[in-house]
Every structure is written in structure tokens, then in C-alpha cells.
Design a protein around this motif. Structure first.
Motif, PDB file in Angstrom:
ATOM      1  N   GLY A 160      82.818 -29.065 -31.078  1.00  7.29           N
ATOM      2  CA  GLY A 160      82.921 -30.438 -30.621  1.00  7.29           C
ATOM      3  C   GLY A 160      82.657 -30.626 -29.139  1.00  7.29           C
ATOM      4  N   ASP A 161      82.217 -29.571 -28.450  1.00 10.87           N
ATOM      5  CA  ASP A 161      81.902 -29.703 -27.029  1.00 10.87           C
ATOM      6  C   ASP A 161      80.539 -30.343 -26.835  1.00 10.87           C
ATOM      7  OD1 ASP A 161      84.257 -28.429 -25.978  1.00 10.87           O
ATOM      8  OD2 ASP A 161      83.437 -26.509 -26.623  1.00 10.87           O
ATOM      9  N   GLN A 162      80.340 -30.976 -25.681  1.00 10.14           N
ATOM     10  CA  GLN A 162      79.044 -31.517 -25.280  1.00 10.14           C
ATOM     11  C   GLN A 162      78.323 -30.394 -24.555  1.00 10.14           C
ATOM     12  OE1 GLN A 162      79.268 -35.806 -23.783  1.00 10.14           O
ATOM     13  NE2 GLN A 162      81.210 -34.890 -23.185  1.00 10.14           N
ATOM     14  N   VAL A 163      77.181 -29.973 -25.072  1.00  8.61           N
ATOM     15  CA  VAL A 163      76.533 -28.769 -24.564  1.00  8.61           C
ATOM     16  C   VAL A 163      75.147 -29.067 -24.013  1.00  8.61           C
ATOM     17  CG1 VAL A 163      75.818 -26.412 -25.115  1.00  8.61           C
ATOM     18  CG2 VAL A 163      77.797 -27.415 -26.280  1.00  8.61           C
ATOM     19  N   ALA A 164      74.942 -28.640 -22.770  1.00 12.32           N
ATOM     20  CA  ALA A 164      73.614 -28.685 -22.142  1.00 12.32           C
ATOM     21  C   ALA A 164      73.104 -27.260 -22.062  1.00 12.32           C
ATOM     22  CB  ALA A 164      73.708 -29.288 -20.742  1.00 12.32           C
ATOM     23  N   VAL A 165      71.797 -27.092 -22.239  1.00  9.88           N
ATOM     24  CA  VAL A 165      71.184 -25.769 -22.124  1.00  9.88           C
ATOM     25  C   VAL A 165      70.025 -25.843 -21.142  1.00  9.88           C
ATOM     26  CG1 VAL A 165      71.857 -25.050 -24.444  1.00  9.88           C
ATOM     27  CG2 VAL A 165      69.641 -26.116 -24.119  1.00  9.88           C
ATOM     28  N   GLU A 181      72.081 -31.982 -31.048  1.00  6.42           N
ATOM     29  CA  GLU A 181      73.325 -32.129 -30.298  1.00  6.42           C
ATOM     30  C   GLU A 181      73.283 -31.432 -28.940  1.00  6.42           C
ATOM     31  OE1 GLU A 181      74.169 -28.528 -33.018  1.00  6.42           O
ATOM     32  OE2 GLU A 181      73.104 -30.413 -33.194  1.00  6.42           O
ATOM     33  N   LEU A 182      72.247 -30.640 -28.682  1.00  4.30           N
ATOM     34  CA  LEU A 182      72.138 -29.936 -27.396  1.00  4.30           C
ATOM     35  C   LEU A 182      71.264 -30.723 -26.431  1.00  4.30           C
ATOM     36  CD1 LEU A 182      71.576 -26.276 -28.666  1.00  4.30           C
ATOM     37  CD2 LEU A 182      73.733 -27.443 -28.165  1.00  4.30           C
ATOM     38  N   LEU A 183      71.685 -30.764 -25.164  1.00  4.47           N
ATOM     39  CA  LEU A 183      70.928 -31.451 -24.119  1.00  4.47           C
ATOM     40  C   LEU A 183      70.056 -30.424 -23.392  1.00  4.47           C
ATOM     41  CD1 LEU A 183      70.346 -33.859 -22.182  1.00  4.47           C
ATOM     42  CD2 LEU A 183      72.367 -33.103 -20.869  1.00  4.47           C
ATOM     43  N   PRO A 184      68.725 -30.474 -23.587  1.00  4.29           N
ATOM     44  CA  PRO A 184      67.861 -29.524 -22.889  1.00  4.29           C
ATOM     45  C   PRO A 184      67.601 -29.976 -21.452  1.00  4.29           C
ATOM     46  CG  PRO A 184      66.547 -30.898 -24.344  1.00  4.29           C
ATOM     47  CD  PRO A 184      67.991 -31.328 -24.512  1.00  4.29           C
ATOM     48  N   VAL A 185      67.733 -29.043 -20.511  1.00  2.00           N
ATOM     49  CA  VAL A 185      67.501 -29.330 -19.096  1.00  2.00           C
ATOM     50  C   VAL A 185      66.606 -28.225 -18.538  1.00  2.00           C
ATOM     51  CG1 VAL A 185      68.574 -29.643 -16.834  1.00  2.00           C
ATOM     52  CG2 VAL A 185      69.766 -30.424 -18.889  1.00  2.00           C
ATOM     53  N   GLN A 186      65.400 -28.589 -18.119  1.00  2.24           N
ATOM     54  CA  GLN A 186      64.500 -27.571 -17.567  1.00  2.24           C
ATOM     55  C   GLN A 186      64.997 -27.156 -16.194  1.00  2.24           C
ATOM     56  OE1 GLN A 186      60.387 -28.352 -18.109  1.00  2.24           O
ATOM     57  NE2 GLN A 186      59.757 -26.451 -17.135  1.00  2.24           N
ATOM     58  N   CYS A 187      65.097 -25.825 -15.977  1.00  7.95           N
ATOM     59  CA  CYS A 187      65.649 -25.337 -14.721  1.00  7.95           C
ATOM     60  C   CYS A 187      65.318 -23.870 -14.531  1.00  7.95           C
ATOM     61  CB  CYS A 187      67.170 -25.522 -14.725  1.00  7.95           C
ATOM     62  SG  CYS A 187      67.995 -24.883 -13.262  1.00  7.95           S
ATOM     63  N   ASP A 188      64.810 -23.531 -13.354  1.00  3.59           N
ATOM     64  CA  ASP A 188      64.646 -22.135 -12.949  1.00  3.59           C
ATOM     65  C   ASP A 188      65.937 -21.759 -12.239  1.00  3.59           C
ATOM     66  OD1 ASP A 188      64.159 -19.746 -11.636  1.00  3.59           O
ATOM     67  OD2 ASP A 188      62.274 -20.395 -10.728  1.00  3.59           O
ATOM     68  N   VAL A 189      66.749 -20.924 -12.871  1.00  7.13           N
ATOM     69  CA  VAL A 189      68.075 -20.631 -12.318  1.00  7.13           C
ATOM     70  C   VAL A 189      68.026 -19.791 -11.040  1.00  7.13           C
ATOM     71  CG1 VAL A 189      69.292 -20.912 -14.503  1.00  7.13           C
ATOM     72  CG2 VAL A 189      68.440 -18.645 -13.836  1.00  7.13           C
ATOM     73  N   ALA A 238      69.682 -29.804 -11.966  1.00 12.71           N
ATOM     74  CA  ALA A 238      70.153 -29.645 -13.345  1.00 12.71           C
ATOM     75  C   ALA A 238      71.602 -30.092 -13.462  1.00 12.71           C
ATOM     76  CB  ALA A 238      69.997 -28.193 -13.793  1.00 12.71           C
ATOM     77  N   PHE A 239      72.449 -29.675 -12.512  1.00 13.04           N
ATOM     78  CA  PHE A 239      73.851 -30.084 -12.555  1.00 13.04           C
ATOM     79  C   PHE A 239      73.976 -31.598 -12.440  1.00 13.04           C
ATOM     80  CE2 PHE A 239      75.197 -25.727 -12.297  1.00 13.04           C
ATOM     81  CZ  PHE A 239      76.482 -25.736 -12.804  1.00 13.04           C
ATOM     82  N   THR A 240      73.170 -32.213 -11.587  1.00 21.18           N
ATOM     83  CA  THR A 240      73.208 -33.674 -11.449  1.00 21.18           C
ATOM     84  C   THR A 240      72.862 -34.342 -12.774  1.00 21.18           C
ATOM     85  OG1 THR A 240      72.678 -33.552  -9.098  1.00 21.18           O
ATOM     86  CG2 THR A 240      72.215 -35.646 -10.212  1.00 21.18           C
ATOM     87  N   ASP A 273      75.517 -36.516 -15.035  1.00 23.81           N
ATOM     88  CA  ASP A 273      75.230 -37.917 -15.358  1.00 23.81           C
ATOM     89  C   ASP A 273      75.395 -38.196 -16.850  1.00 23.81           C
ATOM     90  OD1 ASP A 273      74.674 -38.485 -12.717  1.00 23.81           O
ATOM     91  OD2 ASP A 273      72.486 -38.501 -12.963  1.00 23.81           O
ATOM     92  N   LYS A 274      75.086 -37.209 -17.689  1.00 21.86           N
ATOM     93  CA  LYS A 274      75.119 -37.421 -19.137  1.00 21.86           C
ATOM     94  C   LYS A 274      76.399 -36.939 -19.806  1.00 21.86           C
ATOM     95  CE  LYS A 274      70.181 -37.607 -19.371  1.00 21.86           C
ATOM     96  NZ  LYS A 274      68.938 -36.952 -19.556  1.00 21.86           N
ATOM     97  N   HIS A 275      77.003 -35.866 -19.290  1.00 18.88           N
ATOM     98  CA  HIS A 275      78.182 -35.278 -19.939  1.00 18.88           C
ATOM     99  C   HIS A 275      79.422 -35.231 -19.063  1.00 18.88           C
ATOM    100  CE1 HIS A 275      75.618 -32.623 -22.913  1.00 18.88           C
ATOM    101  NE2 HIS A 275      75.533 -33.912 -23.177  1.00 18.88           N
TER     102      HIS A 275
END
Length: 164
Positions: A26-31, A43-51, A60-62, A66-68
Motif C-alpha cells: 500500500g505504499d506510494q512507490v517511485a522508481v 502503481e509505480l511512478l517512473p522518474v528518469q534520473c542518473d543517480v 528527481a526528489f522534487t 510533488d506527487k507523493h
């Protein structure tokens, strides 16, 4: 709504298994992912990011916040294969590689068959881990049940590190 969870490198392999496990709770998950990705569960929020890029991580954190909302659980999963004996690894190589033992993923399937056989010969359980076994350990670490564990590396390695 559950907690806001971020799984880096969560678009495939171990990261995707971890992301799905948190979402199933039930968690809100970004990847985060490094290249365009298709076929992620809705249900997963994709976020493009070079870590490895600080500005990209900040962006990416912003986006995630904003969404979760504020990220409450961070799983630093984005990984590479840099296979070798510990005594021969440079400090840079050591700090760049994921903690689990050998897991059956696209990354490890790319190893030559002879190397895969050699590795299995060293693992007391005689098999690779599944990504879901890693996900089970990670979701437990992210739970209240493991609330007093900090700074630990949990060896989900089929006994490879026993005695060390």
C-alpha cells in the motif's frame, strides 16, 4: 495512503521486485531509471534520473515530493556488476557495487556460463537468490519491525559470507 518510497534503479531486476513489494503493502512507490522504460506496473511512478548526477537526484526528489510527499523510505538499489575477489577490488569498485549475494537477474545472466557455474560452486545453498528474496529483506528493513536497525548490511547471500 501508505508511505512515500523511492527505489533507485527500480525499473528491472531486484529494484522492480522491491518496488512491487512496497506497492503491494500500500505504499506510494517511485522508481528511478537511467533510460526510457516501458511496461512498469501502473502503481509505480517512473522518474528518469542518473543517480551519479547530484542535480538530477535533486530534480528527481522534487518530482517525487510533488506527487507523493516527502520520501520516507529510500532504497538505494541502482547497481552495477563489478565482479571480483574482495582483495583485488579497488575501493572505488567496492563502494559502487549492490550488497546482496548473487541474484538471478539480467545482470548476472550476462556473466559467462563458466563464471556462473564457478559462483554457484561457492554458494552453500547451491543456487542464486530470486529478486523476491531480496525484496522480502528490504521491505522488512523498511518496516516498523526493523525500526532499531541502522547502518547494517544484511547478507542475503545464500551463506556465501559465512565465517567472515
Amino acid at each position: 495512503m501508505g508511505r512515500s518510497v523511492l527505489v533507485t534503479g527500480g525499473n528491472r531486476g531486484i529494484g522492480l521486485a522491491i518496488a512491487k513489494a512496497f506497492a503491494a503493502q500500500g505504499d506510494q512507490v517511485a522508481v528511478t531509471h537511467g533510460s526510457p522504460v516501458e511496461g512498469l506496473p501502473g502503481e509505480l511512478l517512473p522518474v528518469q534520473c542518473d543517480v551519479t548526477d547530484t542535480a538530477a537526484v535533486d530534480a528527481a526528489f522534487t518530482e517525487i515530493e510533488d506527487k507523493h510527499g516527502a520520501v520516507q523510505v529510500l532504497v538505494s538499489n541502482a547497481g552495477i556488476t563489478d565482479d571480483g575477489l574482495l582483495m583485488r577490488m579497488t575501493e572505488e569498485s567496492f563502494t559502487r557495487v549492490v550488497a546482496p549475494g548473487f541474484v538471478d537477474t539480467d545482470m548476472t545472466r550476462a556473466l559467462p556460463d563458466a563464471r556462473r557455474t564457478e559462483i554457484l560452486g561457492q554458494v552453500p545453498l547451491g543456487r542464486y537468490a530470486s529478486p523476491y528474496e531480496i525484496a522480502a529483506a528490504v521491505t522488512w528493513l523498511g518496516s516498523e519491525s526493523a525500526g532499531y536497525i541502522a547502518g547494517a548490511v544484511i547478507p542475503v547471500d545464500g551463506g556465501l559470507g559465512m565465517g567472515h
